[in-house]
Design an enzyme around this catalytic site. Structure first.
Site, PDB file in Angstrom:
ATOM      1  N   LYS A  72       1.037  -1.164   0.539  1.00 28.37           N
ATOM      2  CA  LYS A  72      -0.075  -0.270   0.054  1.00 28.37           C
ATOM      3  C   LYS A  72       1.036   1.802  -0.049  1.00 28.37           C
ATOM      4  O   LYS A  72       1.834   1.149   0.652  1.00 28.37           O
ATOM      5  CB  LYS A  72      -1.190  -0.154   1.097  1.00 28.37           C
ATOM      6  N   SER A 125      -9.737   1.777   2.930  1.00 28.60           N
ATOM      7  CA  SER A 125      -8.538   2.888   2.011  1.00 28.60           C
ATOM      8  C   SER A 125      -7.580   2.321   1.362  1.00 28.60           C
ATOM      9  O   SER A 125      -7.045   2.670   0.409  1.00 28.60           O
ATOM     10  CB  SER A 125      -7.835   4.122   2.921  1.00 28.60           C
ATOM     11  N   SER A 148      -9.441  -0.421   6.831  1.00 30.14           N
ATOM     12  CA  SER A 148      -9.601  -0.021   6.138  1.00 30.14           C
ATOM     13  C   SER A 148      -8.151  -1.344   5.182  1.00 30.14           C
ATOM     14  O   SER A 148      -8.113  -1.903   4.180  1.00 30.14           O
ATOM     15  CB  SER A 148      -7.592   0.978   5.821  1.00 30.14           C
TER      16      SER A 148
END
Ligand code: GLN
Length: 505
Positions: free
Chosen positions: A81, A156, A180
């Site tokens: 990420k 997210s 997330s």
């Protein structure tokens, strides 16, 4: 063969690498090809690090040929990420304010990934600074859910979840401040784990809310999450909140769980995390999985956590408060974007104002304003102070619940993936997606989401398991048992039911 390599779990791919049937260069190239084929449509990646990944793969292949003792996951590619800093690879946290920033160092978890020899395929898309539940707040465009390209992949960490669901990577790293990792897992049919707070080093994560943030694995199987969790977890002196103890044995717990014997285990169903607001198909699949757990010998009891109804309110004071101070360092002075005012004097204050005005998106600004307000003199006690008290009450709810049950369970998210734009104008509706995931962050306890079948709309839903702090092994035991039982009823993994993506060549 090339295409098949992307369908293997990380554990199976690792076994092929160890036996010498497949090289890491082949495995890595297969995933890079898959990214080339489908990522124009999915847009899971912000940056693909082809050279870096292949260099690692070549290195591992030659070390293996030389008979070196390697990590069990050596040579298995991974996606990271974009909120995690990676030396030499762009890191934007989904924000314009960090466009083109190349960090001079690695996060601890990235150091561990590199030391173990996992080729890093690239950096995945996310809501700006990890604020959101749909990845629509990324400054670099939407990520599309592989189950239905018109829908959100969660957030997210939508990029990491979509990359794993689309077979672009067998493993990915996510971060979870309020859900997330778990909510994107739920809506893409993948497994995601938020470890115990302090279980995985936060050194080198671009902080959103430091008392809530945790990094963790995103994978297609429970065992793969355990393997990755053991690799990235454990004490790090560079993170003052890192737990200075050995991790529990997670891979062992997953293997043990897969045998499917849960006799003696008490499973608590949190009554506050069901009912109104939960889509019918979500509740139906959840109830069926409780029956499966019962059939494996678990005892199912109902527990009440009366303060969970205040969790969302407390979170949306604590998180913005911490974020507003963490984000103060993005000022156009030290790194990242710098915008000079179009006219008038170039003073530090005016450069900061212009940089932040243009560099941050609307959701980030909303939270900075909320947080600054909650922390301001005169309001501090009423808002931030009260939220901290609620946090303590939620922690006590967990303590009481875990006195009755070994693990707690709930649906991961109240609905399946929604369409782009559906909740964009209504921040509260967006925030409500995290009702079931946020309590774990406020209390620091670990949580897992695993695929729990399809709702009536044909889209995946998630099953959430929560365990006491430092008992992450329980997630893997119960998760692996449920995963095996579910796959038995489906005749294979849930992702096998996802529509094939059109290939771009
Ligand atoms: N969706 C939640 C939020 O917007 C959680 C984000 C996260 O876990 N990073 O704050």
């Amino acid at each position: 063969m090339t295409n098949d390599l992307t369908r293997l779990s990380a554990a199976d791919l690792a076994a092929h690498l160890v036996s010498g049937e497949v090289s890491s260069v082949e495995a890595t190239q297969a995933h890079l090809d898959r990214i080339g084929d489908v990522d124009t449509a999915v847009h899971a990646f912000l940056h693909v690090s082809t050279e870096d990944a292949l260099a690692t793969a070549r290195d591992i292949d030659s070390r293996r040929a030389a008979g070196e003792d390697l990590h069990p996951l050596a040579g298995v590619p991974i996606a990271v990420k974009d909120v995690v800093v990676t030396k030499g690879l762009p890191t934007t946290a989904g924000s314009k304010i960090l466009k083109d920033w190349i960090p001079p160092y690695d996060a601890t978890l990235v150091e561990r990934i590199r030391a173990a020899g996992l080729p890093i395929l690239g950096k995945t898309n996310m809501d700006e600074f990890a604020m959101g539940s749909s990845t629509e707040h990324s400054a670099y465009g939407n990520t599309h859910n592989p189950w239905d390209l018109d829908r959100i992949p969660g957030g997210s960490g939508g990029g990491s979840a979509a990359a794993v669901a689309a077979y672009e990577a067998p493993l990915a790293i996510g971060t979870d401040t309020g859900g997330s990792i778990r909510q994107p897992g739920a809506v893409t049919g993948t497994v995601g784990v938020k470890p115990t707070y302090g279980g995985v080093s936060r050194y080198g994560l671009i902080a959103m809310a430091s008392s809530l943030d945790q990094a963790g694995p995103v994978t297609r199987t429970v065992l793969d999450s355990a393997l990755l969790h053991e690799l990235i977890g454990g004490h790090d002196p560079r993170d003052s909140t890192s737990i200075n103890e050995d991790l529990p044995l997670l891979v062992d717990a997953a293997r043990q769980g897969a045998i499917g014997d849960l006799r003696g285990l008490r499973v608590g169903v949190v009554s506050e995390l069901s009912g109104e607001g939960y889509q019918e198909g979500v509740s139906a699949r959840f109830a069926e999985s409780l029956d499966l757990l019962r059939s494996l010998g678990a005892e199912i009891i109902e527990v009440s956590c009366p303060h969970f109804k205040y969790a969302l309110g407390a979170y949306y004071l604590i998180m913005p408060s911490e974020a507003s101070s963490n984000l103060a360092k993005f000022d156009g002075m030290r790194f990242g974007l710098r915008v000079e005012p179009e006219d008038g004097p170039i003073t530090a204050e005016r450069v900061m104002s212009a940089t932040r005005g243009q560099g941050f998106g609307d959701e980030v600004k909303r939270r900075i304003i909320l947080g600054t307000y909650a922390l301001s003199a005169g309001y501090y006690d009423a808002y931030y102070g009260s939220a901290q008290k609620v946090r303590t009450l939620i922690q006590r709810d967990f303590d009481a619940a875990f006195a009755q049950a070994d693990v707690l369970v709930s649906p991961t998210a109240p609905t399946t993936a929604f369409k782009f734009g559906e909740k964009l104008d209504d921040p509260l509706a967006m925030y409500l997606n995290d009702v079931a995931t946020i309590p774990a962050n406020l209390a620091g306890v670990p949580g897992m989401s695993l695929p729990n079948g399809l709702s009536d709309d044909g889209l995946p839903v998630g099953f959430q398991i929560l365990a006491p702090a430092k008992a992450d092994d329980r997630l893997y035991r119960v998760g692996a048992a449920l995963e095996a039982a579910l796959e038995n009823t489906w005749g294979g993994p849930l992702l096998a039911k996802a529509p094939e993506l059109e290939v771009a060549r």
